[in-house]
Motif scaffolding. Structure first.
Motif, PDB file in Angstrom:
ATOM      1  N   UNK A   1       0.829  -1.209   0.000  1.00 24.48           N
ATOM      2  CA  UNK A   1       0.000   0.000   0.000  1.00 24.48           C
ATOM      3  C   UNK A   1       0.865   1.261   0.000  1.00 24.48           C
ATOM      4  N   UNK A   2       1.844   1.302   0.908  1.00 26.96           N
ATOM      5  CA  UNK A   2       2.689   2.491   1.039  1.00 26.96           C
ATOM      6  C   UNK A   2       3.423   2.810  -0.257  1.00 26.96           C
ATOM      7  N   UNK A   3       3.967   1.762  -0.899  1.00 35.13           N
ATOM      8  CA  UNK A   3       4.880   1.995  -2.017  1.00 35.13           C
ATOM      9  C   UNK A   3       4.271   1.645  -3.365  1.00 35.13           C
ATOM     10  N   UNK A   4       3.042   1.134  -3.364  1.00 36.44           N
ATOM     11  CA  UNK A   4       2.382   0.787  -4.616  1.00 36.44           C
ATOM     12  C   UNK A   4       3.073  -0.346  -5.359  1.00 36.44           C
TER      13      UNK A   4
ATOM     14  N   UNK B   1      -3.500  -3.195  -7.531  1.00 36.90           N
ATOM     15  CA  UNK B   1      -4.569  -2.302  -7.989  1.00 36.90           C
ATOM     16  C   UNK B   1      -5.782  -2.380  -7.068  1.00 36.90           C
ATOM     17  N   UNK B   2      -6.024  -3.567  -6.488  1.00 39.68           N
ATOM     18  CA  UNK B   2      -7.173  -3.702  -5.595  1.00 39.68           C
ATOM     19  C   UNK B   2      -6.951  -2.973  -4.270  1.00 39.68           C
ATOM     20  N   UNK B   3      -5.711  -2.922  -3.832  1.00 37.84           N
ATOM     21  CA  UNK B   3      -5.396  -2.136  -2.631  1.00 37.84           C
ATOM     22  C   UNK B   3      -5.712  -0.664  -2.900  1.00 37.84           C
TER      23      UNK B   3
ATOM     24  N   UNK C   1     -12.277   3.748  -2.022  1.00 33.71           N
ATOM     25  CA  UNK C   1     -13.608   3.525  -1.462  1.00 33.71           C
ATOM     26  C   UNK C   1     -13.628   3.638   0.065  1.00 33.71           C
ATOM     27  N   UNK C   2     -12.457   3.958   0.679  1.00 33.93           N
ATOM     28  CA  UNK C   2     -12.410   4.141   2.130  1.00 33.93           C
ATOM     29  C   UNK C   2     -12.099   2.876   2.911  1.00 33.93           C
ATOM     30  N   UNK C   3     -11.408   1.933   2.263  1.00 38.56           N
ATOM     31  CA  UNK C   3     -11.097   0.663   2.929  1.00 38.56           C
ATOM     32  C   UNK C   3      -9.606   0.332   2.860  1.00 38.56           C
ATOM     33  N   UNK C   4      -9.151  -0.471   3.815  1.00 40.81           N
ATOM     34  CA  UNK C   4      -7.814  -1.073   3.756  1.00 40.81           C
ATOM     35  C   UNK C   4      -7.971  -2.575   3.565  1.00 40.81           C
ATOM     36  N   UNK C   5      -6.996  -3.196   2.920  1.00 42.14           N
ATOM     37  CA  UNK C   5      -7.016  -4.655   2.769  1.00 42.14           C
ATOM     38  C   UNK C   5      -6.007  -5.293   3.732  1.00 42.14           C
ATOM     39  N   UNK C   6      -6.505  -6.192   4.563  1.00 40.51           N
ATOM     40  CA  UNK C   6      -5.678  -6.913   5.527  1.00 40.51           C
ATOM     41  C   UNK C   6      -5.922  -8.405   5.370  1.00 40.51           C
TER      42      UNK C   6
ATOM     43  N   UNK D   1     -13.355 -12.264 -12.937  1.00 43.26           N
ATOM     44  CA  UNK D   1     -13.773 -11.270 -11.956  1.00 43.26           C
ATOM     45  C   UNK D   1     -12.924 -11.451 -10.698  1.00 43.26           C
ATOM     46  N   UNK D   2     -12.369 -10.353 -10.185  1.00 38.71           N
ATOM     47  CA  UNK D   2     -11.636 -10.419  -8.918  1.00 38.71           C
ATOM     48  C   UNK D   2     -12.626 -10.263  -7.773  1.00 38.71           C
ATOM     49  N   UNK D   3     -12.560 -11.202  -6.807  1.00 40.38           N
ATOM     50  CA  UNK D   3     -13.509 -11.164  -5.689  1.00 40.38           C
ATOM     51  C   UNK D   3     -12.732 -11.122  -4.369  1.00 40.38           C
ATOM     52  N   UNK D   4     -13.041 -10.112  -3.558  1.00 45.25           N
ATOM     53  CA  UNK D   4     -12.488 -10.043  -2.199  1.00 45.25           C
ATOM     54  C   UNK D   4     -13.656  -9.907  -1.234  1.00 45.25           C
TER      55      UNK D   4
END
Lengths: 436, 436
Positions: free
Chosen positions: B170-173, B234-236, B242-247, B427-430
């Motif tokens: 996330x920090x460095x893309x 890209x999903x991160x 959208x106001x979310x983090x991925x963990x 389709x990417x699903x999380x």
């Protein structure tokens, strides 16, 4: 297996919550404790309320002293509060060989040494998870979970009312007085909010955590207690510009010269999780030498969160009351003969960082005078904002953050700065903790 | 008072940390436990290392089976890891009437039922605070601190390696592969990182928490385990918009139909404290019916943080080993005869919210087709981003957030969406958790 019998003193908010949760989760709790935990008698001055809440499920009385002498009662739960009759009841319960569970931080912070000594002598347990940070099991974490550690410091947001007020002041840019009125209207602050907003409640809780973190007696009378009533909204704004949030923090720290024990509004770097604890929530940060920093977060008040802690203590007592007293968790985390009366540091000797705000005339040489005074007191500057004067104004605000220094040096510097002709009124001083 | 004797199996990172902390904090720990806790013998295949670390302070041997049979040893600390010889040693120690402290999550998640049954029969304690989230006393919080509650769910960041990788992505893309290489160089990831990055380690820890939260047997073989190796940077980025983090989250939840037990990358609202847990840190969020949500945060790995948990268990065992087994904290939080074998829900039956990313041709009617398919599966849309096509491109990304729905409905919808002519590739699903 035979139920363990509880005598409940006080059926107000927390008492009612305790009754409700014990009943609702009876099966779950019995599966854990190995035997049922039942409230067999409730004492409250308001007999009608007691009858209404208990719905005939147990005896009710308005004579609390009858409960602590009731031969059928194994554990007394004291939820009356205050230092008066609550103290007499707890002491009497101990004298009668009852185990005690209490949520009474004021009582423990001021009379805990006497109460624990009596309990020790009698071989009974006095459990008090509910006295600090409501439903967060912080007493258990400090006394048992972190028992491998030399605890270095504890810092906590341990009063929900003040954290709610500070969150609202920041969010809405309102003054303390305006938010207090709103908080009272919403039920987040009491009609007489003194204990909360002046920091007394937080200091009671901090005193208890300090005792079990360092193995020292309760030392409430030596705590520095400063609330949020004088906090200006402008300082919340300036702190934010510098990357900090202001929280009412209880801080207790072990230093070579003694133990720091202080409650005051505190700047915290906004990147710390604890700086982002909002509304009426509580959080406690504990630094141990082996584990590093650990954080515990949750609801610090309310009927059911506090009942959660009361009942966890009941389960613990149910498990432990048959074991020999020498092998129980000691009241103050350390064995009674290993409690050491370390000195509590006077505030003047405390070392921390500072936020200073000054109103000055916008003319040459003022900043040089101020920085010279700070340098003379060996205070070094970490960051500074000098605002441009407003339209048509000849005065402006200077905000300084210092590196770690001793409080008495700051006292001396502030006295000299306030004596400068170009400085208007008093210097605002707040403390700053990095919490790393 | 006479010391309690510990036999230590394995003097690697955690074993060395345990030796160091026990020695450094000997006075503090004795003040708490009431008697000294001493390592009397260490077993390691590397005798030179064992001699070097212990410096002649205790016996060393390369025969671990001699330690678990040593009549002078009161408590065996197993820090070898894995399911092989570690299992034989733990079972042998129990057979010999030794109490056991272990940090071995893989062993407990897969063979815990057998181990705890043997310990129960023999009346010995098997303690395992160090097996989950390193130095954070989460086992104690779940088993004891929250014992009043019907626990509704537990959600945790319980693998430091993957949280470090996600923070860096996330920090460095950067991509997963690039960050993994960097993490390996820095020592945050192992040469063979499979157990961490594929979610197996997190699933071991989640399995243990699920068992003690709900009073069910260890059910690792029924867990859904999904790591972060396929996560696209890209999903991160879209999640953040959208106001979310991925963990990488371990989630276990009690539902009327069964228990959810799943590890997968998860979108979390950025306002939640747990969404802001960065780097190699761990945090566990527990929702109880009385207490609400509580959070526990700290270092989840490393020599001294893990040693902190091992030694806390040693202090507990030192206190409790003289009490009758019926009055100790049960291994799985609930009394052995009250453990209930609730069904573990297959993933298809799990209900949660979803993040879907699709690559589509930018032409009329595509969105109508997609939303029709979702509606037919009773999936309602909470938020959507449709990106403008890049310069010279005829395709674009659509990102959808759904409300709560069942996994099998999403499976069916995705199959139909992927069959549309205008939809490119998969389709990417999380999954998405509100955690409130």
């Amino acid at each position: 297996m035979k139920a363990i019998n509880v005598g409940l003193l006080g059926i107000g908010t927390v008492g009612g919550g305790t009754f409700t949760v014990l009943k609702r989760n009876a099966e779950e709790i019995t599966r854990r404790a190995g035997r049922p935990i039942e409230i067999s008698i409730v004492a409250d001055r308001n007999l009608d309320l007691a009858r209404q809440v208990t719905g005939g499920a147990c005896k009710v009385t308005d004579d609390a002293f009858a409960v602590v002498s009731d031969p059928n009662v194994d554990i007394v739960v004291e939820l009356i509060g205050g230092y008066g009759v609550a103290k007499d009841l707890v002491m009497k319960a101990i004298e009668n060989g009852k185990h005690v569970v209490t949520a009474n931080k004021a009582l423990l912070a001021t009379h805990g040494n006497e109460i624990f000594a009596a309990a020790q002598k009698k071989g009974v347990i006095v459990a008090f998870e509910a006295a600090v940070a409501g439903g967060i099991p912080i007493i258990k974490a400090l006394r048992e979970g972190l028992s491998a550690n030399r605890i270095e410091w504890v810092a906590g947001i341990i009063n929900g009312t003040t954290n709610f007020i500070l969150s609202e002041m920041r969010d809405k840019g309102l003054s303390f007085a305006d938010v207090l009125k709103e908080a009272q209207r919403l039920g987040y602050a009491e009609a007489d909010p003194t204990f909360d907003v002046e920091g007394v409640d937080a200091a009671h809780k901090l005193t208890i955590m300090s005792a079990i973190a360092f193995g020292i007696p309760m030392s409430f009378d030596k705590a520095h207690v400063e609330g949020i009533t004088k906090l200006d909204a402008i300082d919340i704004k300036y702190a934010e510009q510098l990357g900090y949030r202001i929280k009412l923090l209880g801080v207790t720290k072990r230093t070579p010269e003694g133990v720091e024990l202080r409650v005051h509004p505190t700047l915290i770097p906004e990147k710390r999780l604890i700086a982002n604890v909002e509304g009426a929530m509580n959080a406690v940060l504990v630094k141990g030498d082996a584990v590093g920093a650990t954080l515990y977060y949750g609801k610090g008040a309310g009927a059911e969160p506090t009942a959660s802690a009361v009942i966890a203590d009941l389960v613990d007592v149910t498990r432990l009351h048959t074991s020999d007293p020498e092998h129980r968790v000691p009241h103050l985390a350390f064995q009674p003969d290993a409690v050491v009366d370390l000195p509590i540091l006077p505030l003047a000797e405390v070392q921390t960082a500072y936020y200073l705000r000054l109103r000055v005339e916008d003319k040459p040489g003022v900043l040089a005078d101020i920085t010279r005074i700070l340098a003379d007191q060996s205070i070094s500057i970490d960051a500074m904002i000098q605002k441009e004067p407003g339209e048509g104004e000849v005065q402006t605000d200077i905000i300084l953050l210092t590196h770690q220094t001793r409080e008495k040096n700051v006292d001396a510097a502030i006295a000299k700065i306030e004596a400068l002709a170009a400085v208007q009124g008093q210097v605002t001083r707040l403390r700053l903790e990095e919490l790393q």
